[in-house]
Design a protein around this motif. Structure first.
Motif, mmCIF file in Angstrom:
data_model
loop_
_atom_site.group_PDB
_atom_site.id
_atom_site.type_symbol
_atom_site.label_atom_id
_atom_site.label_comp_id
_atom_site.label_asym_id
_atom_site.label_seq_id
_atom_site.Cartn_x
_atom_site.Cartn_y
_atom_site.Cartn_z
ATOM 1 N N ALA A 17 0.837 -1.203 0.000
ATOM 2 C CA ALA A 17 0.000 0.000 0.000
ATOM 3 C C ALA A 17 0.875 1.257 0.000
ATOM 4 C CB ALA A 17 -0.935 -0.005 1.204
ATOM 5 N N GLN A 18 1.950 1.257 0.759
ATOM 6 C CA GLN A 18 2.872 2.401 0.776
ATOM 7 C C GLN A 18 3.513 2.607 -0.595
ATOM 8 O OE1 GLN A 18 5.546 1.568 4.002
ATOM 9 N NE2 GLN A 18 4.062 2.132 5.558
ATOM 10 N N GLN A 19 3.887 1.523 -1.251
ATOM 11 C CA GLN A 19 4.481 1.626 -2.578
ATOM 12 C C GLN A 19 3.468 2.190 -3.578
ATOM 13 O OE1 GLN A 19 6.439 -1.940 -3.918
ATOM 14 N NE2 GLN A 19 7.005 -1.056 -5.873
ATOM 15 N N LEU A 20 2.213 1.781 -3.464
ATOM 16 C CA LEU A 20 1.170 2.302 -4.342
ATOM 17 C C LEU A 20 0.941 3.796 -4.090
ATOM 18 C CD1 LEU A 20 -1.350 -0.669 -4.112
ATOM 19 C CD2 LEU A 20 -0.016 0.001 -6.130
ATOM 20 N N GLN A 21 0.936 4.201 -2.821
ATOM 21 C CA GLN A 21 0.751 5.614 -2.495
ATOM 22 C C GLN A 21 1.913 6.454 -3.022
ATOM 23 O OE1 GLN A 21 0.135 5.073 1.696
ATOM 24 N NE2 GLN A 21 -2.093 5.033 1.475
ATOM 25 N N GLN A 22 3.130 5.911 -2.961
ATOM 26 C CA GLN A 22 4.287 6.607 -3.512
ATOM 27 C C GLN A 22 4.138 6.771 -5.025
ATOM 28 O OE1 GLN A 22 6.867 8.093 -1.982
ATOM 29 N NE2 GLN A 22 7.729 8.716 -3.943
ATOM 30 N N ALA A 23 3.670 5.725 -5.696
ATOM 31 C CA ALA A 23 3.476 5.789 -7.144
ATOM 32 C C ALA A 23 2.424 6.843 -7.500
ATOM 33 C CB ALA A 23 3.069 4.418 -7.680
ATOM 34 N N LEU A 29 0.070 6.756 -10.990
ATOM 35 C CA LEU A 29 -1.278 6.190 -10.898
ATOM 36 C C LEU A 29 -2.276 7.326 -10.764
ATOM 37 C CD1 LEU A 29 -0.751 3.325 -8.253
ATOM 38 C CD2 LEU A 29 -0.937 3.075 -10.730
ATOM 39 N N THR A 30 -3.454 7.150 -11.348
ATOM 40 C CA THR A 30 -4.533 8.107 -11.143
ATOM 41 C C THR A 30 -5.197 7.795 -9.796
ATOM 42 O OG1 THR A 30 -6.193 6.703 -12.203
ATOM 43 C CG2 THR A 30 -4.948 8.237 -13.639
ATOM 44 N N ARG A 37 -6.413 -0.285 -6.500
ATOM 45 C CA ARG A 37 -5.273 -1.123 -6.113
ATOM 46 C C ARG A 37 -5.128 -1.224 -4.598
ATOM 47 N NH1 ARG A 37 -0.376 -0.591 -10.501
ATOM 48 N NH2 ARG A 37 -1.671 -0.388 -12.348
ATOM 49 N N LEU A 38 -5.399 -0.133 -3.885
ATOM 50 C CA LEU A 38 -5.333 -0.196 -2.421
ATOM 51 C C LEU A 38 -6.365 -1.176 -1.873
ATOM 52 C CD1 LEU A 38 -4.772 3.529 -1.371
ATOM 53 C CD2 LEU A 38 -3.170 1.617 -1.132
ATOM 54 N N GLU A 39 -7.568 -1.130 -2.430
ATOM 55 C CA GLU A 39 -8.620 -2.065 -2.003
ATOM 56 C C GLU A 39 -8.173 -3.510 -2.232
ATOM 57 O OE1 GLU A 39 -13.177 -3.247 -3.232
ATOM 58 O OE2 GLU A 39 -12.538 -1.173 -3.515
#
Length: 184
Positions: A17-23, A29-30, A37-39
């Motif tokens: 989740a942290q990696q997705l938030q960084q992206a 990411l939109t 993706r977080l879900e």
């Protein structure tokens, strides 16, 4: 059972989740993609589930050519506490030891390469909980290499440290932070 079918922990989900938030912060990411993706990250059951969420994102944010060098001829090299860990780090010490504590450091990269060049000293690397290490390309002529309970396989969303280099007379130790038990 393959590694992709292994079940993940809450910590694995949180790192992804942290990696997705960084992206998302970097504009990769939109907002709707991030939410979806977080879900899915929070519902993931296996490493394969998590890898599918980050496989199209870069694993490193800094150029691979950037190398930070730390050197000492007679003393040691030590980094602890809140410090910024570069993507590639080269440490050399002729007579001293190297201690790199990554457990409280700022590590913006999912993979960190550490090259050690030691003659008479040893090295101690402390990883954050959940981190993994590869020491296959490190050679110690007269010392030993110890990775305690640290896994050597890369895991989604977790720090992965690759250690290369050599030590003529010293040892290499890689471990997690020591747990402190308090009694009341």
């Amino acid at each position: 059972m393959s590694e992709m079918q292994m079940r993940v922990s809450d910590e694995d989900r949180e790192r992804t989740a942290q990696q997705l938030q960084q992206a998302f912060t970097e504009g990769r990411l939109t907002h709707p993609e991030l939410e979806e993706r977080l879900e899915n990250a929070l519902k993931a059951k296996t490493y394969g589930d998590l890898l599918g969420l980050i496989s199209d994102l870069p694993a490193e944010q800094a150029p691979a050519t950037e190398v930070v060098e730390l050197a000492s001829k007679s003393g040691g090299v030590k980094r602890t506490g809140d410090w910024a860990v570069p993507r590639r780090l080269r440490c050399s010490s002729k007579y001293g030891s190297v201690e790199l504590d990554l457990s409280k450091a700022v590590v913006p990269h999912s993979v960190v390469d550490i090259e050690l060049d030691l003659t008479y000293g040893s090295a101690k690397i402390i990883l954050p909980e959940g981190g993994a290490v590869n020491v296959d390309a490190f050679n110690s002529d007269w010392g030993h290499i110890s990775t305690s309970d640290v896994p050597n396989r890369q895991r989604p969303g977790a720090l992965y440290v690759v250690i290369t280099g050599r030590s003529k007379y010293g040892a290499l130790s890689v471990r997690y932070p020591r747990r402190r038990w308090f009694t009341h």
